[in-house]
Design an enzyme around this catalytic site. Structure first.
Site, short mmCIF file in Angstrom:
data_model
loop_
_atom_site.label_atom_id
_atom_site.label_comp_id
_atom_site.label_asym_id
_atom_site.label_seq_id
_atom_site.Cartn_x
_atom_site.Cartn_y
_atom_site.Cartn_z
N ASP A 132 -47.74 -4.66 14.10
CA ASP A 132 -49.01 -5.32 13.86
C ASP A 132 -49.72 -4.46 12.81
O ASP A 132 -49.37 -3.29 12.59
CB ASP A 132 -49.83 -5.45 15.15
CG ASP A 132 -50.94 -6.50 14.98
OD1 ASP A 132 -51.22 -6.88 13.82
OD2 ASP A 132 -51.52 -6.93 15.99
C1 BGC Z 1 -53.54 -9.18 14.06
C2 BGC Z 1 -52.28 -9.95 13.79
C3 BGC Z 1 -52.27 -10.44 12.38
C4 BGC Z 1 -52.42 -9.25 11.45
C5 BGC Z 1 -52.46 -9.63 9.98
C6 BGC Z 1 -53.80 -8.10 13.03
O1 BGC Z 1 -55.08 -7.58 13.17
O2 BGC Z 1 -53.49 -8.61 15.35
O3 BGC Z 1 -52.17 -11.04 14.67
O4 BGC Z 1 -51.11 -11.17 12.12
O5 BGC Z 1 -53.64 -8.59 11.73
O6 BGC Z 1 -53.64 -10.25 9.67
#
Ligand code: BGC
Length: 753
Positions: free
Chosen positions: A229
């Site tokens: 993530d």
């Molecule tokens: C989120 C993800 C997301 C990623 C990219 C993170 O803060 O938890 O779900 O895909 O950011 O935006």
């Protein structure tokens, strides 16, 4: 792309570099070897492709795209085929935008209604969640675009998500939290899995080898790439060793350098790095081979699909006196700002720059005469007297009032959790005041998770629209006026109050530690077992017609756990309109020696039936439907005995039931030692004669024969014998048993003193 050849030609620095992003959304390329830099983007309910300023919280602009209903809504469709079509449409959009991977779906379990990101997740039930995620993945990937199943694992709250340590016992992990990803991985076969931010039982998931390799790859057969993530990496080298291939976004070279140094110092084998790079190159290659930048799609058609999906997902929670559907001829009031500007999506990384949004007011006014009043402020919860007075007046003069209520953006979003389940005070007040003057009041809800409904007895009808995507207004109007028949069913329980929820005492935990003390009893597994009244149960959803489920048949009355079982039943539309029924199958272990939920969802079917029409629904069940996770054998286990099969249209109203005898074929290992109780030993066929013999020798068999059931003293004596540890025989009988004798008995039973 000849991946092996490229791998052999890459320098150590290039390999380390490939293991992190180039920027927020691009993987690095290697120009001299013809490896392109590919782009990935959020997900999951629309494209958030950012061409300029980039961020992971949905703050900066992204391209105009179609915003589909969020997972909180789509899960209620109970329709994997529809999820597949939504995935297909998103896949096409990704192709047109040259996106290699769409970051979704999210398969985290809704442990608490408070999690700010529940709107992005499907359900409190792992079976439903995993089925829906799997269909979504297959749909997107049918277009040659990858998905990223997220946030693996145990990211069930936003509070301190970067550091919190979720303490979860193994059985709960397996039956609830892992199970929600398991089918999605095994049948969906996502190109990538995104690890979560949090820690699990003391270790960051981003560097947990058991989760990212032992379970994900070795047990489940995942052959794709694991991506972090955004900024979830804690220790980059540990991450690589655990199976985390790609770090996103860029670490500005810092972590790449750590990888280089670790290889040079010998603390990281180059083969580990090579394996990660190979998986990253495989992903890039998959995209290269399947990219179709010429793809065109029609935003209008996709908008229509978004409307259809929402129509199939809206849940009719209550409909007293058949108030709905409304007649278009009536004098109808629409009250509340959400009628004009609906809340149709959640905040954070899933936030889409919707290409158009149609509110219910605009949609209804196309052919119905509506009187509208904004009724409340979205920025100030303290009720505005003038707005309220106007709304009450409009409601009073109408035949029917439809109140559009729900949670403002500031109430729920990625990044933080709710602290309560209430609607804004001014909205609750509005509903109550309107009900005083208007008996025919309908509430339409726009929210990502359950809310309390202190006014539920006063309103006649409630439609749960959830966060219904950009066409939500049209879908709501389709349902309100009967152009469509509601067929959504709740994918989560609505507790009456927050404190009824099983995680209540342990959410969101203390500092950086949250203990999942409710264990496997999440959602209806808890409410049903505890017989707690809920506002609306899991699986609930009304229709404008009625269905009858009958004639339940099982393909056998008795099976061995390795034999399949087919469950069949008839469903008939006994009402006057065409509609769709959602038939849910639950399994109950009737007499279990392990603590199990009252029942668990193991199958569902959605069927369309004309008025009067009937059809047959069939559910194949396998051993997993009867098993629980046994931590002693580290596997799923079926206990022999009777199981009930329940079919119904909600978790609380089984319409038909039947029983099946299942014979488990794996016997659990038995460990006996000096503390084993006589009761346990007497229950074991093998141990019984040996123990009986010993008891006879010491005269305890006579005492046992004296016991007459039903008499308190006898019961007590019996219980004390059954509860007596073996070693007590040495010191509590007339004719003493020696330690040698106990030792010999234990040896006979494969144990030892
Ligand atoms: C989120 C993800 C997301 C990623 C990219 C993170 O803060 O938890 O779900 O895909 O950011 O935006």
């Amino acid at each position: 792309m000849d991946i092996k050849k490229i791998l052999a030609e890459l320098t150590l620095e290039e390999k380390a570099g490939l293991c992190s992003g180039d920027d927020f959304w691009h993987l690095k390329g290697v120009e001299r070897l013809g490896v392109p830099s590919v782009m990935i983007c959020d997900g999951p309910n629309g494209l958030r492709k950012q061409n300029q300023a980039q961020d992971n919280l949905g703050i900066n602009d992204s391209i105009r795209a179609v915003c589909y209903p969020s997972a909180c809504a789509t899960a209620c469709s109970f329709d994997p085929a529809l999820m597949y079509r939504m995935g297909e449409a998103l896949g096409k959009e990704c192709q047109a935008e040259e996106i290699a991977v769409l970051l979704g779906p999210g398969a985290n379990i809704k442990r608490s209604p408070l999690c700010g990101r529940n709107f992005e997740y499907f359900s409190e039930d792992p079976y439903l969640s995993s089925q829906m995620a799997s269909a979504f993945i297959q749909g997107v990937q049918s277009q040659g675009v990858g998905t990223s199943l997220k946030h693996f694992l145990a990211n069930n709250q936003e509070h301190r998500r970067l550091t919190v340590d979720a303490q979860i016992d193994e059985r709960t992990l397996r039956e609830i939290y892992l199970a929600s990803f398991e089918t999605a991985v095994q049948s969906g076969k996502p190109w990538t899995v995104m690890c979560s931010y949090n820690r699990l039982n003391g270790e960051y998931v981003s560097q947990d080898r058991r989760v990212l390799t032992d379970i994900l790859r070795e047990e489940w057969g995942f052959d794709g790439m694991v991506v972090s993530d955004w900024s979830a990496v804690n220790d980059r080298v540990k991450g690589l060793l655990a199976g985390l291939d790609l770090e996103m976004p860029t670490s500005y070279g810092v972590n790449d350098q750590q990888i280089v140094e670790a290889v040079r110092s010998g603390s990281l084998k180059e083969e580990v790095l090579d394996a990660a790079v190979e998986r990253i190159l495989t992903l890039i290659n998959r995209h290269q081979e399947q990219r179709r930048p010429q793809t065109v799609f029609s935003m209008e058609e996709h908008h229509a699909l978004a409307r259809e999906i929402e129509r199939e997902s809206i849940v009719l929670l209550k409909n007293e006196d058949g108030l709905l559907p409304l007649s278009k001829q009536g004098n109808i009031a629409f009250l509340g700002r959400f009628a004009e500007t609906p809340r149709f999506q959640g905040g954070g990384s899933a936030h889409v720059n919707a290409c158009k949004v149609v509110g219910a007011l605009e949609a209804a006014e196309r052919d119905v005469n509506i009187r509208y009043a904004p009724a409340y402020s979205l920025t100030n919860e303290n009720e505005d007297g003038a707005l309220l007075a106007e709304a009450v007046k409009v409601a009073k003069e109408a035949d029917c009032a439809v109140i559009f209520a729900g949670l403002p953006d500031s109430f729920e979003s990625e990044g933080f959790d709710r602290t309560h389940m209430d609607l804004p005070e001014n909205q609750n007040r509005l509903i109550q005041e309107v009900c005083r003057v208007q008996p025919n009041t309908v509430v339409v809800l726009h929210n990502g998770a359950p809310v309390c409904m202190p006014w539920i007895a006063q309103v006649k009808a409630v439609l749960e629209a959830y966060l219904g995507g950009q066409a939500v207004g049209e879908a709501v109007v389709d349902i309100l006026f009967g152009a469509a028949n509601p067929c959504g069913h709740l994918a989560e329980s609505f507790p009456i109050k927050l404190s009824d929820n099983p995680s209540y005492l342990n959410f969101p935990g203390e500092k950086d530690r949250v203990e999942y003390r409710e264990g496997i009893f999440v959602g209806y597994r808890y409410y049903d077992k505890k017989e707690i009244e809920v506002l609306f149960p899991f699986g609930h959803g009304l229709s404008y017609t009625e269905f009858e489920i009958s004639n339940l048949r099982l393909s056998a009355k008795k099976i061995r756990e390795d034999e399949p079982l087919t469950v069949t039943a008839r469903v008939k539309n006994i009402g006057a309109r065409a509609g769709k029924a959602v038939v849910q199958l639950y399994v109950r272990d009737v007499h279990s020696t392990v603590i199990r939920p009252d029942k668990e969802l193991k199958g569902f079917r959605k069927v369309f039936l004309e008025a009067g029409e009937e059809t047959e629904v069939t559910f194949p069940l396998n051993r997993r439907a009867f098993s629980y996770y046994n931590t002693e054998i580290c596997d799923w286990h079926v206990e022999s005995g009777e199981f009930e099969i329940l079919l119904g249209q909600s978790s609380r109203e089984p319409a038909v039931r039947d029983s099946i005898e299942v014979e488990g074929i794996v016997s659990l290992p038995k460990h006996y030692d000096r503390n084993s109780t006589l009761g346990d030993l007497l229950c074991d066929e093998h141990a019984r004669p040996i123990i009986q013999k010993l008891m006879k020798e010491v005269g305890m068999d006579k005492q046992q024969a004296d016991f007459k059931l039903g008499e308190g003293a006898a019961q007590m004596k019996m219980a004390s014998v059954y509860g007596m540890p073996l070693h007590k025989l040495v010191s509590s009988c007339d004719r003493k048993v020696t330690w040698e004798e106990i030792g010999a008995v234990l040896k006979d039973l494969g144990g030892s003193l």
